[in-house]
Design an enzyme around this catalytic site. Sequence first.
Site, PDB file in Angstrom:
ATOM      1  N   TYR A  40       0.706  -1.263  -0.012  1.00  0.00           N
ATOM      2  CA  TYR A  40      -0.016   0.056   0.098  1.00  0.00           C
ATOM      3  C   TYR A  40       0.801   1.342   0.095  1.00  0.00           C
ATOM      4  O   TYR A  40       0.621   2.060  -0.953  1.00  0.00           O
ATOM      5  CB  TYR A  40      -0.969  -0.076   1.209  1.00  0.00           C
ATOM      6  CG  TYR A  40      -1.868   0.903   1.122  1.00  0.00           C
ATOM      7  CD1 TYR A  40      -2.842   1.211   0.593  1.00  0.00           C
ATOM      8  CD2 TYR A  40      -1.703   2.122   2.253  1.00  0.00           C
ATOM      9  CE1 TYR A  40      -3.952   2.095   0.828  1.00  0.00           C
ATOM     10  CE2 TYR A  40      -2.691   3.064   2.321  1.00  0.00           C
ATOM     11  CZ  TYR A  40      -3.842   3.285   1.593  1.00  0.00           C
ATOM     12  OH  TYR A  40      -4.588   4.132   1.567  1.00  0.00           O
ATOM     13  N   LYS A  99       1.100   3.532  -3.350  1.00  0.00           N
ATOM     14  CA  LYS A  99       0.796   5.135  -3.226  1.00  0.00           C
ATOM     15  C   LYS A  99       2.062   5.978  -3.439  1.00  0.00           C
ATOM     16  O   LYS A  99       2.071   7.030  -4.038  1.00  0.00           O
ATOM     17  CB  LYS A  99      -0.025   5.343  -1.763  1.00  0.00           C
ATOM     18  CG  LYS A  99      -1.136   4.667  -1.583  1.00  0.00           C
ATOM     19  CD  LYS A  99      -2.338   5.341  -2.510  1.00  0.00           C
ATOM     20  CE  LYS A  99      -3.528   4.635  -2.280  1.00  0.00           C
ATOM     21  NZ  LYS A  99      -4.667   5.450  -2.713  1.00  0.00           N
ATOM     22  N   GLN A 144      -0.043   4.496  20.653  1.00  0.00           N
ATOM     23  CA  GLN A 144       0.169   4.893  19.429  1.00  0.00           C
ATOM     24  C   GLN A 144      -0.952   6.013  18.927  1.00  0.00           C
ATOM     25  O   GLN A 144      -2.209   5.915  19.455  1.00  0.00           O
ATOM     26  CB  GLN A 144      -0.112   3.951  18.242  1.00  0.00           C
ATOM     27  CG  GLN A 144      -1.150   3.288  18.011  1.00  0.00           C
ATOM     28  CD  GLN A 144      -1.347   2.038  18.704  1.00  0.00           C
ATOM     29  OE1 GLN A 144      -1.108   2.099  19.956  1.00  0.00           O
ATOM     30  NE2 GLN A 144      -2.008   0.922  18.267  1.00  0.00           N
ATOM     31  N   GLN A 200       3.025   7.180  15.574  1.00  0.00           N
ATOM     32  CA  GLN A 200       2.390   8.655  15.613  1.00  0.00           C
ATOM     33  C   GLN A 200       1.914   9.017  14.249  1.00  0.00           C
ATOM     34  O   GLN A 200       2.798   8.796  13.288  1.00  0.00           O
ATOM     35  CB  GLN A 200       3.141   9.335  16.178  1.00  0.00           C
ATOM     36  CG  GLN A 200       4.795   9.668  15.911  1.00  0.00           C
ATOM     37  CD  GLN A 200       5.609  10.572  16.344  1.00  0.00           C
ATOM     38  OE1 GLN A 200       5.430  10.912  17.512  1.00  0.00           O
ATOM     39  NE2 GLN A 200       6.716  10.507  15.754  1.00  0.00           N
TER      40      GLN A 200
HETATM   41  P1  NAD Z   1     -12.761   2.018   0.135  1.00  0.00           P
HETATM   42  O1  NAD Z   1     -12.071   0.743   0.380  1.00  0.00           O
HETATM   43  O2  NAD Z   1     -14.082   2.218   0.895  1.00  0.00           O
HETATM   44  O3  NAD Z   1     -12.806   2.506  -1.277  1.00  0.00           O
HETATM   45  C1  NAD Z   1     -12.164   2.112  -2.200  1.00  0.00           C
HETATM   46  C2  NAD Z   1     -12.821   1.825  -3.403  1.00  0.00           C
HETATM   47  O4  NAD Z   1     -11.806   1.421  -4.680  1.00  0.00           O
HETATM   48  C3  NAD Z   1     -13.697   0.554  -3.522  1.00  0.00           C
HETATM   49  O5  NAD Z   1     -14.986   1.049  -3.861  1.00  0.00           O
HETATM   50  C4  NAD Z   1     -13.266  -0.605  -4.081  1.00  0.00           C
HETATM   51  O6  NAD Z   1     -14.014  -1.384  -4.586  1.00  0.00           O
HETATM   52  C5  NAD Z   1     -12.401   0.353  -5.302  1.00  0.00           C
HETATM   53  N1  NAD Z   1     -11.412  -0.519  -5.780  1.00  0.00           N
HETATM   54  C6  NAD Z   1     -10.454  -1.175  -5.059  1.00  0.00           C
HETATM   55  N2  NAD Z   1      -9.555  -1.698  -6.225  1.00  0.00           N
HETATM   56  C7  NAD Z   1     -10.120  -1.301  -7.341  1.00  0.00           C
HETATM   57  C8  NAD Z   1      -9.765  -1.540  -8.719  1.00  0.00           C
HETATM   58  N3  NAD Z   1      -8.501  -2.400  -8.955  1.00  0.00           N
HETATM   59  N4  NAD Z   1     -10.422  -1.264  -9.674  1.00  0.00           N
HETATM   60  C9  NAD Z   1     -11.742  -0.319  -9.622  1.00  0.00           C
HETATM   61  N5  NAD Z   1     -11.997  -0.239  -8.377  1.00  0.00           N
HETATM   62  C10 NAD Z   1     -11.364  -0.488  -7.309  1.00  0.00           C
HETATM   63  O7  NAD Z   1     -11.464   3.029   0.947  1.00  0.00           O
HETATM   64  P2  NAD Z   1     -11.763   4.622   1.160  1.00  0.00           P
HETATM   65  O8  NAD Z   1     -11.663   4.908   2.512  1.00  0.00           O
HETATM   66  O9  NAD Z   1     -13.121   5.210   0.688  1.00  0.00           O
HETATM   67  O10 NAD Z   1     -10.359   5.023   0.253  1.00  0.00           O
HETATM   68  C11 NAD Z   1     -10.742   5.693  -0.728  1.00  0.00           C
HETATM   69  C12 NAD Z   1      -9.416   6.072  -1.168  1.00  0.00           C
HETATM   70  O11 NAD Z   1      -8.659   7.107  -0.445  1.00  0.00           O
HETATM   71  C13 NAD Z   1      -8.265   5.163  -1.313  1.00  0.00           C
HETATM   72  O12 NAD Z   1      -7.458   5.262  -2.648  1.00  0.00           O
HETATM   73  C14 NAD Z   1      -7.325   5.314  -0.340  1.00  0.00           C
HETATM   74  O13 NAD Z   1      -6.125   4.663  -0.399  1.00  0.00           O
HETATM   75  C15 NAD Z   1      -7.551   6.769   0.065  1.00  0.00           C
HETATM   76  N6  NAD Z   1      -7.068   7.023   1.522  1.00  0.00           N
HETATM   77  C16 NAD Z   1      -8.281   6.699   2.577  1.00  0.00           C
HETATM   78  C17 NAD Z   1      -8.033   6.957   3.765  1.00  0.00           C
HETATM   79  C18 NAD Z   1      -9.337   6.811   4.825  1.00  0.00           C
HETATM   80  O14 NAD Z   1      -8.869   7.040   5.928  1.00  0.00           O
HETATM   81  N7  NAD Z   1     -10.501   6.566   4.558  1.00  0.00           N
HETATM   82  C19 NAD Z   1      -6.801   7.432   4.245  1.00  0.00           C
HETATM   83  C20 NAD Z   1      -5.607   7.470   3.336  1.00  0.00           C
HETATM   84  C21 NAD Z   1      -6.066   7.302   2.051  1.00  0.00           C
HETATM   85  N1  UDP Z   2      -6.334  -0.642  15.796  1.00  0.00           N
HETATM   86  C1  UDP Z   2      -6.422  -1.167  16.955  1.00  0.00           C
HETATM   87  N2  UDP Z   2      -7.669  -2.091  16.958  1.00  0.00           N
HETATM   88  C2  UDP Z   2      -8.387  -2.344  16.017  1.00  0.00           C
HETATM   89  C3  UDP Z   2      -8.096  -1.765  14.624  1.00  0.00           C
HETATM   90  C4  UDP Z   2      -6.791  -0.992  14.602  1.00  0.00           C
HETATM   91  O1  UDP Z   2      -6.003  -0.614  18.032  1.00  0.00           O
HETATM   92  O2  UDP Z   2      -9.383  -3.241  15.950  1.00  0.00           O
HETATM   93  C5  UDP Z   2      -4.952   0.439  15.863  1.00  0.00           C
HETATM   94  C6  UDP Z   2      -3.850  -0.001  14.872  1.00  0.00           C
HETATM   95  O3  UDP Z   2      -3.140  -0.816  15.415  1.00  0.00           O
HETATM   96  C7  UDP Z   2      -3.446   1.200  14.522  1.00  0.00           C
HETATM   97  C8  UDP Z   2      -4.436   2.334  14.655  1.00  0.00           C
HETATM   98  O4  UDP Z   2      -5.456   1.425  15.293  1.00  0.00           O
HETATM   99  O5  UDP Z   2      -2.423   1.805  15.267  1.00  0.00           O
HETATM  100  C9  UDP Z   2      -5.293   2.636  13.335  1.00  0.00           C
HETATM  101  O6  UDP Z   2      -5.567   1.377  12.432  1.00  0.00           O
HETATM  102  P1  UDP Z   2      -6.219   1.558  11.113  1.00  0.00           P
HETATM  103  O7  UDP Z   2      -6.206   0.164  10.619  1.00  0.00           O
HETATM  104  O8  UDP Z   2      -7.589   2.224  11.412  1.00  0.00           O
HETATM  105  O9  UDP Z   2      -5.551   2.561  10.224  1.00  0.00           O
HETATM  106  P2  UDP Z   2      -3.803   2.905   9.833  1.00  0.00           P
HETATM  107  O10 UDP Z   2      -3.057   2.028  10.653  1.00  0.00           O
HETATM  108  O11 UDP Z   2      -3.776   2.525   8.382  1.00  0.00           O
HETATM  109  O12 UDP Z   2      -3.666   4.291  10.262  1.00  0.00           O
END
Ligand code: NAD
Ligand code: UDP
Length: 315
Positions: free
Chosen positions: A143, A147, A207, A273
């Site tokens: 991931y 990205k 964290q 963090q």
């Molecule tokens: P999500 O999993 O709900 O949405 C992702 C969407 O992409 C889904 O609808 C999935 O079916 C589609 N998808 C995945 N692989 C695909 C493919 N190969 N072809 C077509 N569609 C595909 O997640 P989200 O939280 O809505 O995240 C959306 C975007 O924002 C992602 O790119 C994610 O990396 C980015 N992002 C989200 C967060 C967050 O906290 N929600 C944080 C950082 C980045």
């Molecule tokens: N986490 C947790 N319990 C859970 C799911 C996640 O303590 O049931 C913790 C995880 O280890 C991380 C933080 O929550 O430190 C955020 O996790 P998440 O998977 O939401 O997102 P990311 O690590 O990608 O920020």
Amino acid sequence: MRILITGGAGFLGSHLCDRLLNEGHEVLCLDNYFTGRKPNLAHLVGNPNFEVLRHDVIDPFKAEVDQIYNLACPASPVHYQHNAIKTIKTSIMGAMNCLGLAKRTNARVFQASTSEVYGDPSVHPQLESYWGHVNPIGIRSCYDEGKRCAETLFMDYHRQHKVDIRIARIFNTYGPRMCEDDGRVVSNFIVQALRGEDLTVYGEGQQTRSFCYCEDLIDGFVCLMGHDSLTTPVNIGNPVEFTILELAEKVIAETGSKSKIIHKELPQDDPQQRKPDITMAKCELGWEPKVSLEEGLKPTIAYFQQVISESCAAS
Ligand code: NAD
Ligand code: UDP
């Protein structure tokens, strides 16, 4: 405008569809439904300005569009680690296909990047100028590195072909329409609290993360896409930082649950963090989040309450 949203059936993508349709645009949503769901879009069926295409961003696609938002990619660690090779292909080939389309149509193209490009950061809070501290061979790297490479592709298409790009580095965002089983911390804790199960804090829970409500984030997306020249990455997130233990306590308080907190093993490479420095977003976009964690948890809890009661009624 005619706007393409890849990943439009997902959590953030579906909120973005709503927002852009409300602003009077035509929206074409493209999704392979890996983590996206049709119910997220059910209320839009029949809207003449809305279309959905089942398609995988790994394969090229053609459309005549004015803007592209590239959101397609699983975002939760459970989902993106499920098929790591597919995840990195989605990031890289999805970015190339969106950039190729933008080049051909002269569309402005937006990349949903992530705070994960900073890895387990040694600089706090994270500024856009920080290059990050990412393990290139760990379980999160499909991931994180996917990205990071997508950002590289965006910058190179901009430098080499003058493609009009925008890059948002998104920090943890939550709200209605998250999947109840996607393993992210906010959805996990709320679902556990509502079901009366123990809340699973990984490690000591010291964290930190900074949680942005989805409405605020979508505002940030639209502000960034509306900027006429900002092509370098911009942090979009809420700078108020919480420990994971504090989040667990807040969820228990807000749900009125009798659940207990238990501790489980900390996953490998879990960042210690995370907090965005949003000076650039404030100065350049005039954007900052407005919704506090307490305020944002309420509609999110109400959403999961409904999801859980519907699934109980169906079984
Ligand atoms: P999500 O999993 O709900 O949405 C992702 C969407 O992409 C889904 O609808 C999935 O079916 C589609 N998808 C995945 N692989 C695909 C493919 N190969 N072809 C077509 N569609 C595909 O997640 P989200 O939280 O809505 O995240 C959306 C975007 O924002 C992602 O790119 C994610 O990396 C980015 N992002 C989200 C967060 C967050 O906290 N929600 C944080 C950082 C980045
Ligand atoms: N986490 C947790 N319990 C859970 C799911 C996640 O303590 O049931 C913790 C995880 O280890 C991380 C933080 O929550 O430190 C955020 O996790 P998440 O998977 O939401 O997102 P990311 O690590 O990608 O920020």
